[in-house]
Design an enzyme around this catalytic site. Structure first.
Site, short mmCIF file in Angstrom:
data_model
loop_
_atom_site.label_atom_id
_atom_site.label_comp_id
_atom_site.label_asym_id
_atom_site.label_seq_id
_atom_site.Cartn_x
_atom_site.Cartn_y
_atom_site.Cartn_z
N ARG A 89 0.67 -1.03 -0.25
CA ARG A 89 0.27 0.16 0.00
C ARG A 89 0.67 1.19 -0.59
O ARG A 89 0.52 1.78 -0.76
CB ARG A 89 -1.40 -0.07 1.07
CG ARG A 89 -2.17 -1.18 0.77
CD ARG A 89 -2.47 -1.21 2.33
NE ARG A 89 -2.25 -2.08 2.96
CZ ARG A 89 -2.17 -3.84 2.62
NH1 ARG A 89 -3.33 -4.25 2.19
NH2 ARG A 89 -1.37 -4.65 2.73
N THR A 90 1.84 0.95 0.88
CA THR A 90 2.52 2.97 0.97
C THR A 90 3.15 2.83 -0.75
O THR A 90 2.86 3.85 -0.52
CB THR A 90 3.79 2.25 1.97
OG1 THR A 90 3.37 1.99 3.71
CG2 THR A 90 4.23 3.89 2.57
N LYS A 118 27.56 -4.68 -4.65
CA LYS A 118 28.94 -4.63 -4.94
C LYS A 118 29.10 -4.37 -3.45
O LYS A 118 30.17 -3.81 -3.34
CB LYS A 118 28.76 -3.52 -6.11
CG LYS A 118 28.48 -4.19 -7.56
CD LYS A 118 28.78 -2.65 -8.37
CE LYS A 118 28.22 -3.37 -9.26
NZ LYS A 118 28.35 -2.63 -10.88
N ARG A 139 11.40 3.75 2.25
CA ARG A 139 11.83 2.27 3.75
C ARG A 139 12.39 1.94 3.53
O ARG A 139 13.00 1.18 2.97
CB ARG A 139 10.16 1.76 3.42
CG ARG A 139 9.77 0.70 4.32
CD ARG A 139 8.56 0.12 3.59
NE ARG A 139 7.15 0.59 4.08
CZ ARG A 139 6.28 -0.05 4.68
NH1 ARG A 139 6.52 -1.38 5.07
NH2 ARG A 139 5.13 1.32 4.62
N HIS A 172 5.86 5.74 11.56
CA HIS A 172 5.51 5.51 10.06
C HIS A 172 4.78 7.70 9.75
O HIS A 172 3.35 6.94 9.74
CB HIS A 172 4.72 4.26 9.98
CG HIS A 172 4.43 4.28 8.70
ND1 HIS A 172 4.28 4.89 7.34
CD2 HIS A 172 4.05 2.79 7.89
CE1 HIS A 172 4.45 4.19 6.17
NE2 HIS A 172 3.79 3.12 6.78
C1 NCD Z 1 2.37 -0.94 8.24
C2 NCD Z 1 3.63 -0.90 8.36
O1 NCD Z 1 3.97 -1.02 6.99
O2 NCD Z 1 4.65 -0.22 8.97
N1 NCD Z 1 1.97 -1.30 7.00
C3 NCD Z 1 1.12 0.05 5.98
O3 NCD Z 1 2.31 0.40 5.64
N2 NCD Z 1 0.25 0.13 5.70
C4 NCD Z 1 1.85 -1.94 8.64
C5 NCD Z 1 2.06 -3.15 9.14
O4 NCD Z 1 3.17 -4.06 8.41
O5 NCD Z 1 1.74 -4.19 9.92
#
Ligand code: NCD
Length: 355
Positions: A89-90, A118, A139, A172
């Protein structure tokens, strides 16, 4: 776009030594968020403005002309999606948000396909991205890396903003922004978020979305927070200290059933067992949401989940209008588009657009 002046010339050591409030102030560029690293950067005023902008973008995009206008805003910018930790999703909502605003995107999701294989450091990788792209959305497994990169890029030859799309078990922030937008929309006809009772359930020790949202909710008046988790997965002392310092009413509960009838929003989360170092089993019987809990939930309340879900959230409740997690997911696209538009200072142009 000029770099944020406040991070320029600051040493990494002094940045690390600053309070969160001081750090947040350094991440702006002339009162506009530039690097997006933590929830603490968002005041009530900013949350209201971001929600308003997200709604404007959502409405403008309903027409072909509107879409054309939006796509023209940042057609001359490029974004790098650097996601070395799993994401559906993100990643996709950031990618869609970039498309709405006309930004072209590239991605590195598997370091086996980049020079990291590398032996290149993540620092050098990010510096490389900054040579070709105007925005880096990242991320990582490693908490604190986005901060380090933001500091490095503010002081580099070609400053580029960093957006933290999830850093370790720490924060997050953009998930918390879409959670707030979902709450704003859900309680639009009920006096907004002020005065509501938010119940967090599941892995609160390692769930970064909960940590970021718990911070943002402190910007609202009289919001009570309740934490429902097995003892080993309860919310951290740092969050408790922050809530105490801000005079927020909060409590723990041992089972969801104890508090479900009083909740205005139930925020479910999965067990983050990717952080377990040995095989661990959890008894989740008191931490699941299904039809029995739905029956006791207020008519005006909502059930949220950042997703992905497992057995803690039953698909049996998906059809109920109070189950807002699919809408929550789509809200992520609008809020992330609003955020990117804000970083690139397109807000006035969008607000001035008349359909
Ligand atoms: C979350 C995350 O990655 O922290 N997911 C997300 O971004 N929607 C929650 C999760 O992984 O449980």
């Amino acid at each position: 776009m000029k770099s944020t002046q406040s991070l320029l010339g600051v040493s990494w050591e002094s940045f690390q030594g600053m309070s969160t409030a001081e750090q947040s102030a350094c991440l702006d560029d002339h009162d506009t968020p530039y690097h997006i690293l933590m929830s603490q950067q968002f005041s009530r005023e900013r949350l209201d403005a971001l929600g308003h902008l997200a709604t404007r973008i959502r409405i403008i995009s309903k027409t072909r002309e509107g879409n054309h206008f939006l796509k023209g805003l940042l057609f001359d910018r490029r974004a790098m999606l650097y996601f070395t930790q799993p994401s559906s999703r993100t990643f996709l909502s950031f990618s869609a948000a970039c498309q709405i605003l006309g930004l072209e995107t590239e991605e590195v999701r598997d370091t086996a396909t980049s020079s990291e294989v590398k032996g290149e450091t993540q620092e050098d990788s990010v510096r490389t991205f900054s040579s070709y792209f105007d925005l880096i959305i990242m991320r990582t497994q490693l908490g604190g890396l986005a901060e380090k990169m933001a500091w490095m890029l503010s002081n580099a030859e070609r400053p580029v903003p960093i957006v933290n799309a999830g850093s370790g078990a720490d924060q997050h922030p953009t998930q918390a922004l879409l959670d707030i937008y979902t709450l704003q929309r859900s309680f639009e006809e009920q006096g907004g978020i002020d005065g509501k009772h938010v119940v967090f359930v599941g892995d609160l020790a390692r769930g970064r979305t909960v940590r970021s949202l718990a911070y943002l909710l402190t910007s609202y008046d009289n919001v009570k927070q309740t934490f429902v988790a097995p003892p080993s997965l309860q919310i951290g002392d740092d969050i408790r200290a922050m809530l105490t310092e801000r005079g927020v009413e909060f409590a723990d509960a041992a089972t969801l059933d104890e508090v479900v009838a009083d909740a205005d929003a139930v925020y479910m989360t999965r067990i983050q067992d990717e952080w377990d170092t040995e095989e661990t089993t959890y008894d989740l019987s008191d931490f699941c949401f299904g039809l029995p809990q739905l029956e006791r939930l207020k008519k005006t309340a909502v059930v949220m989940h950042p997703l992905p879900r497992r057995e803690e959230l039953s698909p049996d409740i998906d059809h109920d209008p109070r189950a807002v997690y699919w809408r929550q997911m789509r809200n992520g696209m609008w809020v992330r588009a609003a955020l990117i538009a804000t970083i690139f200072k397109c807000e006035p142009e969008i607000l001035a657009y008349h359909d």
